[in-house]
Scaffold this motif. Structure first.
Motif, PDB file in Angstrom:
ATOM      1  N   LYS A 180       0.831  -1.210   0.000  1.00 48.67           N
ATOM      2  CA  LYS A 180       0.000   0.000   0.000  1.00 48.67           C
ATOM      3  C   LYS A 180       0.863   1.256   0.000  1.00 48.67           C
ATOM      4  O   LYS A 180       0.581   2.221  -0.716  1.00 48.67           O
ATOM      5  N   GLU A 181       1.922   1.241   0.813  1.00 46.77           N
ATOM      6  CA  GLU A 181       2.827   2.390   0.867  1.00 46.77           C
ATOM      7  C   GLU A 181       3.505   2.614  -0.480  1.00 46.77           C
ATOM      8  O   GLU A 181       3.691   3.753  -0.915  1.00 46.77           O
ATOM      9  N   SER A 182       3.867   1.531  -1.137  1.00 47.12           N
ATOM     10  CA  SER A 182       4.521   1.638  -2.444  1.00 47.12           C
ATOM     11  C   SER A 182       3.578   2.244  -3.476  1.00 47.12           C
ATOM     12  O   SER A 182       3.979   3.070  -4.298  1.00 47.12           O
ATOM     13  N   LEU A 183       2.313   1.854  -3.420  1.00 46.27           N
ATOM     14  CA  LEU A 183       1.328   2.382  -4.371  1.00 46.27           C
ATOM     15  C   LEU A 183       1.077   3.873  -4.157  1.00 46.27           C
ATOM     16  O   LEU A 183       0.621   4.568  -5.070  1.00 46.27           O
ATOM     17  N   ASN A 184       1.388   4.361  -2.964  1.00 46.44           N
ATOM     18  CA  ASN A 184       1.223   5.792  -2.692  1.00 46.44           C
ATOM     19  C   ASN A 184       2.190   6.652  -3.499  1.00 46.44           C
ATOM     20  O   ASN A 184       2.055   7.875  -3.543  1.00 46.44           O
ATOM     21  N   GLU A 185       3.177   6.001  -4.128  1.00 47.98           N
ATOM     22  CA  GLU A 185       4.131   6.730  -4.969  1.00 47.98           C
ATOM     23  C   GLU A 185       3.491   7.200  -6.274  1.00 47.98           C
ATOM     24  O   GLU A 185       4.019   8.085  -6.941  1.00 47.98           O
ATOM     25  N   LEU A 186       2.366   6.593  -6.645  1.00 43.60           N
ATOM     26  CA  LEU A 186       1.720   6.919  -7.916  1.00 43.60           C
ATOM     27  C   LEU A 186       1.185   8.342  -7.919  1.00 43.60           C
ATOM     28  O   LEU A 186       0.600   8.801  -6.945  1.00 43.60           O
ATOM     29  N   ARG A 187       1.366   9.022  -9.031  1.00 43.41           N
ATOM     30  CA  ARG A 187       0.843  10.370  -9.223  1.00 43.41           C
ATOM     31  C   ARG A 187       0.090  10.417 -10.552  1.00 43.41           C
ATOM     32  O   ARG A 187       0.656  10.172 -11.612  1.00 43.41           O
ATOM     33  N   GLY A 188      -1.197  10.726 -10.486  1.00 42.04           N
ATOM     34  CA  GLY A 188      -1.989  10.840 -11.705  1.00 42.04           C
ATOM     35  C   GLY A 188      -2.353   9.515 -12.333  1.00 42.04           C
ATOM     36  O   GLY A 188      -2.784   9.468 -13.487  1.00 42.04           O
ATOM     37  N   VAL A 189      -2.176   8.429 -11.591  1.00 44.32           N
ATOM     38  CA  VAL A 189      -2.472   7.085 -12.102  1.00 44.32           C
ATOM     39  C   VAL A 189      -3.423   6.385 -11.138  1.00 44.32           C
ATOM     40  O   VAL A 189      -3.213   6.398  -9.924  1.00 44.32           O
ATOM     41  N   GLU A 190      -4.458   5.769 -11.679  1.00 42.30           N
ATOM     42  CA  GLU A 190      -5.415   5.023 -10.862  1.00 42.30           C
ATOM     43  C   GLU A 190      -4.961   3.569 -10.747  1.00 42.30           C
ATOM     44  O   GLU A 190      -4.583   2.947 -11.742  1.00 42.30           O
ATOM     45  N   ALA A 191      -4.977   3.026  -9.534  1.00 35.02           N
ATOM     46  CA  ALA A 191      -4.588   1.634  -9.301  1.00 35.02           C
ATOM     47  C   ALA A 191      -5.805   0.852  -8.810  1.00 35.02           C
ATOM     48  O   ALA A 191      -6.416   1.212  -7.808  1.00 35.02           O
ATOM     49  N   ILE A 192      -6.145  -0.226  -9.526  1.00 41.66           N
ATOM     50  CA  ILE A 192      -7.309  -1.048  -9.181  1.00 41.66           C
ATOM     51  C   ILE A 192      -6.843  -2.474  -8.904  1.00 41.66           C
ATOM     52  O   ILE A 192      -6.196  -3.102  -9.756  1.00 41.66           O
ATOM     53  N   TYR A 193      -7.152  -2.992  -7.719  1.00 46.46           N
ATOM     54  CA  TYR A 193      -6.738  -4.356  -7.364  1.00 46.46           C
ATOM     55  C   TYR A 193      -7.557  -5.365  -8.156  1.00 46.46           C
ATOM     56  O   TYR A 193      -8.789  -5.326  -8.164  1.00 46.46           O
ATOM     57  N   ILE A 194      -6.867  -6.292  -8.838  1.00 49.40           N
ATOM     58  CA  ILE A 194      -7.571  -7.282  -9.666  1.00 49.40           C
ATOM     59  C   ILE A 194      -7.312  -8.709  -9.195  1.00 49.40           C
ATOM     60  O   ILE A 194      -7.695  -9.669  -9.860  1.00 49.40           O
ATOM     61  N   GLY A 195      -6.646  -8.864  -8.033  1.00 51.28           N
ATOM     62  CA  GLY A 195      -6.439 -10.183  -7.451  1.00 51.28           C
ATOM     63  C   GLY A 195      -5.031 -10.708  -7.616  1.00 51.28           C
ATOM     64  O   GLY A 195      -4.296 -10.301  -8.524  1.00 51.28           O
ATOM     65  N   ASN A 196      -4.637 -11.627  -6.701  1.00 55.24           N
ATOM     66  CA  ASN A 196      -3.315 -12.265  -6.754  1.00 55.24           C
ATOM     67  C   ASN A 196      -2.177 -11.241  -6.763  1.00 55.24           C
ATOM     68  O   ASN A 196      -1.221 -11.367  -7.535  1.00 55.24           O
ATOM     69  N   THR A 197      -2.291 -10.248  -5.915  1.00 56.62           N
ATOM     70  CA  THR A 197      -1.304  -9.162  -5.767  1.00 56.62           C
ATOM     71  C   THR A 197      -1.049  -8.411  -7.074  1.00 56.62           C
ATOM     72  O   THR A 197       0.018  -7.850  -7.287  1.00 56.62           O
ATOM     73  N   LYS A 198      -2.051  -8.410  -7.949  1.00 54.09           N
ATOM     74  CA  LYS A 198      -1.933  -7.695  -9.221  1.00 54.09           C
ATOM     75  C   LYS A 198      -2.851  -6.475  -9.216  1.00 54.09           C
ATOM     76  O   LYS A 198      -3.942  -6.506  -8.647  1.00 54.09           O
ATOM     77  N   PHE A 199      -2.377  -5.422  -9.877  1.00 53.73           N
ATOM     78  CA  PHE A 199      -3.132  -4.176  -9.940  1.00 53.73           C
ATOM     79  C   PHE A 199      -3.217  -3.689 -11.388  1.00 53.73           C
ATOM     80  O   PHE A 199      -2.241  -3.787 -12.143  1.00 53.73           O
ATOM     81  N   LEU A 200      -4.377  -3.192 -11.745  1.00 49.10           N
ATOM     82  CA  LEU A 200      -4.553  -2.564 -13.049  1.00 49.10           C
ATOM     83  C   LEU A 200      -4.257  -1.080 -12.891  1.00 49.10           C
ATOM     84  O   LEU A 200      -4.884  -0.402 -12.075  1.00 49.10           O
ATOM     85  N   LEU A 201      -3.283  -0.591 -13.645  1.00 44.12           N
ATOM     86  CA  LEU A 201      -2.950   0.827 -13.613  1.00 44.12           C
ATOM     87  C   LEU A 201      -3.574   1.512 -14.822  1.00 44.12           C
ATOM     88  O   LEU A 201      -3.454   1.030 -15.949  1.00 44.12           O
ATOM     89  N   LYS A 202      -4.229   2.648 -14.573  1.00 47.18           N
ATOM     90  CA  LYS A 202      -4.884   3.388 -15.653  1.00 47.18           C
ATOM     91  C   LYS A 202      -4.426   4.844 -15.620  1.00 47.18           C
ATOM     92  O   LYS A 202      -4.459   5.488 -14.575  1.00 47.18           O
ATOM     93  N   LEU A 203      -4.007   5.320 -16.766  1.00 49.61           N
ATOM     94  CA  LEU A 203      -3.560   6.709 -16.893  1.00 49.61           C
ATOM     95  C   LEU A 203      -4.338   7.382 -18.013  1.00 49.61           C
ATOM     96  O   LEU A 203      -4.394   6.873 -19.131  1.00 49.61           O
ATOM     97  N   LYS A 204      -4.937   8.521 -17.708  1.00 48.01           N
ATOM     98  CA  LYS A 204      -5.613   9.318 -18.725  1.00 48.01           C
ATOM     99  C   LYS A 204      -4.789  10.572 -18.982  1.00 48.01           C
ATOM    100  O   LYS A 204      -4.367  11.241 -18.042  1.00 48.01           O
TER     101      LYS A 204
END
Length: 238
Positions: A180-204
């Motif tokens: 969770k702390e590592s994901l806080n590094e993201l700026r302007g990117v949406e992170a969605i948990y999709i299971g098995n410690t995997k995340f979908l990253l979306k950037l517009k």
């Protein structure tokens, strides 16, 4: 009439001249002169001011006094706030230039264009925000002279979406918190948990040429963070 700056507000300032104990500035957002006293610069810079601040450089400061000139301070501003302010400023500059270019192509008088820019800033916060609202389908009021170019603004701010899959692992007892702390590094990117410690990253973004590079860069920040805590991470574009 242009908006006036306020105490405590973050502003972008362009360095005009550097002296031994102060810096002369231009505040382009308000078309005002400003200055920065050496006492309001983080200590690391004081030793050699002219090596760290150059004429033409853009800096982010907090307004601490408004007199015949605007005084700013560089203290107490986080890296995130600096980056956010510079990004907002960059988007606004590009939006204003696009607005002016489209208006010029349609032979709208410059005086009317400048008046409309000031009105949009006052009513919507910035030209960029007004155009973004327009792009999202929200109704934006324009003067009659500008009604014929609304579609051009919509096209000019087209948004592109980039996606990627980020996988993070940590075998430590507090691994979930570290992720969770590592994901806080993201700026302007949406992170969605999709299971098995995997995340979908979306950037517009409105800049398709930099979309993939930006998404990779943001993912690398997260991976670097988790690795420092003994974890691992992988990223791939979708």
């Amino acid at each position: 009439m242009e908006d006036k700056p306020e105490i405590g507000e973050l502003v972008v300032a362009e360095v005009e001249e550097v002296h031994s104990n102060s810096v002369e500035l231009n505040l382009p957002e308000y078309n005002l002169k400003g200055f920065l006293n050496v006492s309001n610069i983080p200590g690391l810079w004081i030793r050699d001011l002219k090596k760290n601040i150059k004429a033409g450089q853009l800096i982010v400061g907090k307004i601490i006094k408004i007199d015949h000139m605007v005084e700013i301070s560089l203290k107490g501003i986080s890296k995130h706030d600096k980056e956010r302010k510079l990004k907002e400023y960059s988007l606004e500059v590009k939006s204003v230039k696009m607005f002016q270019r489209v208006c010029a192509e349609n032979k709208i008088k410059n005086k009317l264009v400048q008046e409309e820019i000031l009105r949009l800033k006052k009513e919507y916060g910035s030209v960029y925000k007004a155009i973004e609202k327009l792009r999202r389908g929200e109704k934006i009021e324009f003067r009659e002279e500008f009604s014929k170019i609304v579609d051009r603004f919509k096209a000019g701010m087209k948004t592109y979406e980039f996606k990627g899959e980020l996988e993070l692992h940590s075998n430590l007892g507090n691994g979930v918190d570290l992720i969770k702390e590592s994901l806080n590094e993201l700026r302007g990117v949406e992170a969605i948990y999709i299971g098995n410690t995997k995340f979908l990253l979306k950037l517009k973004t409105t800049n398709p040429k930099k979309g993939e590079k930006t998404l990779f860069s943001e993912a690398e920040k997260v991976i670097s963070k988790i690795k420092k805590s003994g974890g691992i991470g992988e990223f791939k574009l979708l």
